[in-house]
Design a protein around this motif. Structure first.
Motif, PDB file in Angstrom:
ATOM      1  N   GLU A 192       0.858  -1.116   0.101  1.00 38.74           N
ATOM      2  CA  GLU A 192      -0.119  -0.017  -0.266  1.00 38.74           C
ATOM      3  C   GLU A 192       0.767   1.231   0.158  1.00 38.74           C
ATOM      4  OE1 GLU A 192      -3.098  -0.020   3.010  1.00 38.74           O
ATOM      5  OE2 GLU A 192      -3.677  -1.970   2.511  1.00 38.74           O
ATOM      6  N   HIS A 195       2.388   1.606  -3.559  1.00 38.11           N
ATOM      7  CA  HIS A 195       1.159   2.101  -4.504  1.00 38.11           C
ATOM      8  C   HIS A 195       0.895   3.636  -3.997  1.00 38.11           C
ATOM      9  CE1 HIS A 195      -2.208   1.782  -6.758  1.00 38.11           C
ATOM     10  NE2 HIS A 195      -2.930   2.031  -5.827  1.00 38.11           N
ATOM     11  N   PHE A 196       0.639   3.937  -2.925  1.00 36.35           N
ATOM     12  CA  PHE A 196       0.310   5.395  -2.593  1.00 36.35           C
ATOM     13  C   PHE A 196       1.434   6.263  -3.272  1.00 36.35           C
ATOM     14  CE2 PHE A 196       0.699   9.277  -0.086  1.00 36.35           C
ATOM     15  CZ  PHE A 196      -0.643   9.408   0.135  1.00 36.35           C
ATOM     16  N   GLU A 198       3.563   5.942  -5.560  1.00 40.34           N
ATOM     17  CA  GLU A 198       3.559   5.768  -7.168  1.00 40.34           C
ATOM     18  C   GLU A 198       2.295   6.663  -7.544  1.00 40.34           C
ATOM     19  OE1 GLU A 198       3.914   2.474 -10.413  1.00 40.34           O
ATOM     20  OE2 GLU A 198       2.095   2.202  -8.894  1.00 40.34           O
ATOM     21  N   GLN A 199       1.187   6.582  -6.777  1.00 42.48           N
ATOM     22  CA  GLN A 199      -0.103   7.425  -7.092  1.00 42.48           C
ATOM     23  C   GLN A 199       0.348   8.934  -7.012  1.00 42.48           C
ATOM     24  OE1 GLN A 199      -1.148   5.082  -9.285  1.00 42.48           O
ATOM     25  NE2 GLN A 199      -3.340   6.139  -9.002  1.00 42.48           N
ATOM     26  N   LEU A 290      -2.923  -4.389  -6.184  1.00 47.29           N
ATOM     27  CA  LEU A 290      -3.406  -3.063  -5.966  1.00 47.29           C
ATOM     28  C   LEU A 290      -3.282  -2.082  -7.289  1.00 47.29           C
ATOM     29  CD1 LEU A 290      -1.812  -2.035  -2.678  1.00 47.29           C
ATOM     30  CD2 LEU A 290      -4.108  -2.397  -3.004  1.00 47.29           C
ATOM     31  N   ARG A 291      -2.291  -2.281  -8.211  1.00 43.34           N
ATOM     32  CA  ARG A 291      -2.181  -1.878  -9.362  1.00 43.34           C
ATOM     33  C   ARG A 291      -3.205  -2.375 -10.286  1.00 43.34           C
ATOM     34  NH1 ARG A 291       4.365  -2.500  -9.694  1.00 43.34           N
ATOM     35  NH2 ARG A 291       4.974  -0.566  -9.274  1.00 43.34           N
ATOM     36  N   PHE A 293      -5.979  -3.617  -9.735  1.00 41.28           N
ATOM     37  CA  PHE A 293      -7.385  -2.921  -9.129  1.00 41.28           C
ATOM     38  C   PHE A 293      -7.776  -1.581  -9.493  1.00 41.28           C
ATOM     39  CE2 PHE A 293      -8.106  -6.892  -7.669  1.00 41.28           C
ATOM     40  CZ  PHE A 293      -9.212  -7.094  -6.634  1.00 41.28           C
ATOM     41  N   LYS A 294      -6.639  -0.880  -9.677  1.00 40.81           N
ATOM     42  CA  LYS A 294      -6.604   0.599 -10.118  1.00 40.81           C
ATOM     43  C   LYS A 294      -6.959   0.691 -11.605  1.00 40.81           C
ATOM     44  CE  LYS A 294      -2.953   2.871 -11.214  1.00 40.81           C
ATOM     45  NZ  LYS A 294      -2.838   2.984 -12.486  1.00 40.81           N
ATOM     46  N   ASP A 295      -6.144  -0.020 -12.287  1.00 45.35           N
ATOM     47  CA  ASP A 295      -6.291   0.016 -13.713  1.00 45.35           C
ATOM     48  C   ASP A 295      -7.590  -0.661 -14.114  1.00 45.35           C
ATOM     49  OD1 ASP A 295      -3.948   0.821 -13.961  1.00 45.35           O
ATOM     50  OD2 ASP A 295      -2.843  -0.873 -14.402  1.00 45.35           O
TER      51      ASP A 295
END
Length: 296
Positions: A192, A195-196, A198-199, A290-291, A293-295
């Motif tokens: 997480e 991922h955070f 990166e975003q 996570l990536r 689910f984002k995409d």
């Protein structure tokens, strides 16, 4: 009557067992090996010497110490108490050590079976992964009597940096459950965090370089962040095996009335990874989930 350990048998030559048995051979032990796939046992003997055998029972004959490192409870039963299991070949006074991550119930079951034959028993799951096995730097959590532990400790130390007696039979497996519970939460937190970052448009490597020096640092961060950032997961400890371990943890927790809400949630996340075809990916692949689910 116990006897000094001079000859060992090793049952199970997977990514962990293969190098663990190799460390024993390098210390001069005559090692008798068995593997379900004979070619792996033949390759091990070609590399390290010793002898390979067609059944666990045959490999165990004449061994003072028999070490087992296989997949799950059923696999352990097959190679220990099964029709051609090691207990049929072991002599009174010898010692059985199970390195498989399995249930505490199985450890108690094996201890009873061994005592009936005047054989010592230790449940001794390990932590440190393939890298730890290859480098002889595993952590081994043991359950058994003090006398049996004392007999085994020096030999186990040939592929470990720490060998600790945690209590009576089953205590090693219970301690390994704690280990897996902690890892599950750590890996999800690291996934997480990356991922955070990166975003948010941060340099993930630079972020890790900073936060790893503080309270957020962990083994997972130190050893897995680079491959996670690069989205590479064809290595390490497989998701399939982690779900097996977490299943053991959650079942034991139900019986103990211990609450593991985060562990149960991360177990479901690993189910998602399996659904993505990632059963053999490293546990750090929670970031790929996570990536995705984002995409999606």
């Amino acid at each position: 009557m116990s006897q000094p350990i001079s000859t060992v048998a090793f049952i199970g030559l997977g990514v962990m067992g293969y190098p663990m048995a190799g460390h024993l051979a390098s210390q001069g032990f005559p090692v008798r090996v068995y593997n379900r796939t004979p070619a792996k046992a033949e390759a091990w003997v070609a590399e390290h010497g010793g002898s390979h055998h067609s059944t666990p029972e045959e490999a165990a004959r004449g061994a003072d110490l028999v070490l087992v490192c296989v997949g799950n409870d059923d696999d352990v039963r097959q190679v220990t108490t099964g029709s051609q299991g090691v207990l049929h070949g072991m002599a009174p006074g010898s010692l059985l050590v199970d390195h498989t991550t399995a249930s505490a119930d199985l450890a108690e079951e094996l201890d009873t079976a061994c005592r009936e034959k005047q054989i010592g028993f230790i449940d001794a799951p390990v932590s440190g992964g393939q890298q730890g096995a290859e480098n002889g730097a595993l952590t081994i959590m043991c359950g058994g009597t003090g006398a049996d532990f004392t007999r085994a400790e020096t030999t186990l130390g040939h592929y470990a940096k720490a060998v600790t007696l945690m209590g009576p039979p089953g205590s090693g497996q219970l301690t390994k459950m704690v280990n897996q519970i902690c890892i599950a939460g750590l890996v999800q937190g690291l996934a997480e965090g990356l991922h955070f970052a990166e975003q948010a448009g941060l340099d993930q490597q630079r972020v890790v370089d900073v936060i790893s020096k503080g309270a957020a640092g962990s083994w997972q961060m130190e050893n897995r962040h680079k491959t996670m950032i690069d989205d590479k997961y064809e290595h390490g400890f497989a998701v399939n095996w982690m779900r097996k371990d977490l299943g053991i943890c959650l079942e034991q927790a139900r019986r103990l009335q211990a609450r593991l809400p985060v562990t149960a949630l991360v177990d479901q996340f690993y189910g998602d990874v399996q659904g993505m075809g990632g059963g053999r990916w490293d546990t750090s692949s929670l970031l790929r989930r996570l990536r995705a689910f984002k995409d999606g």
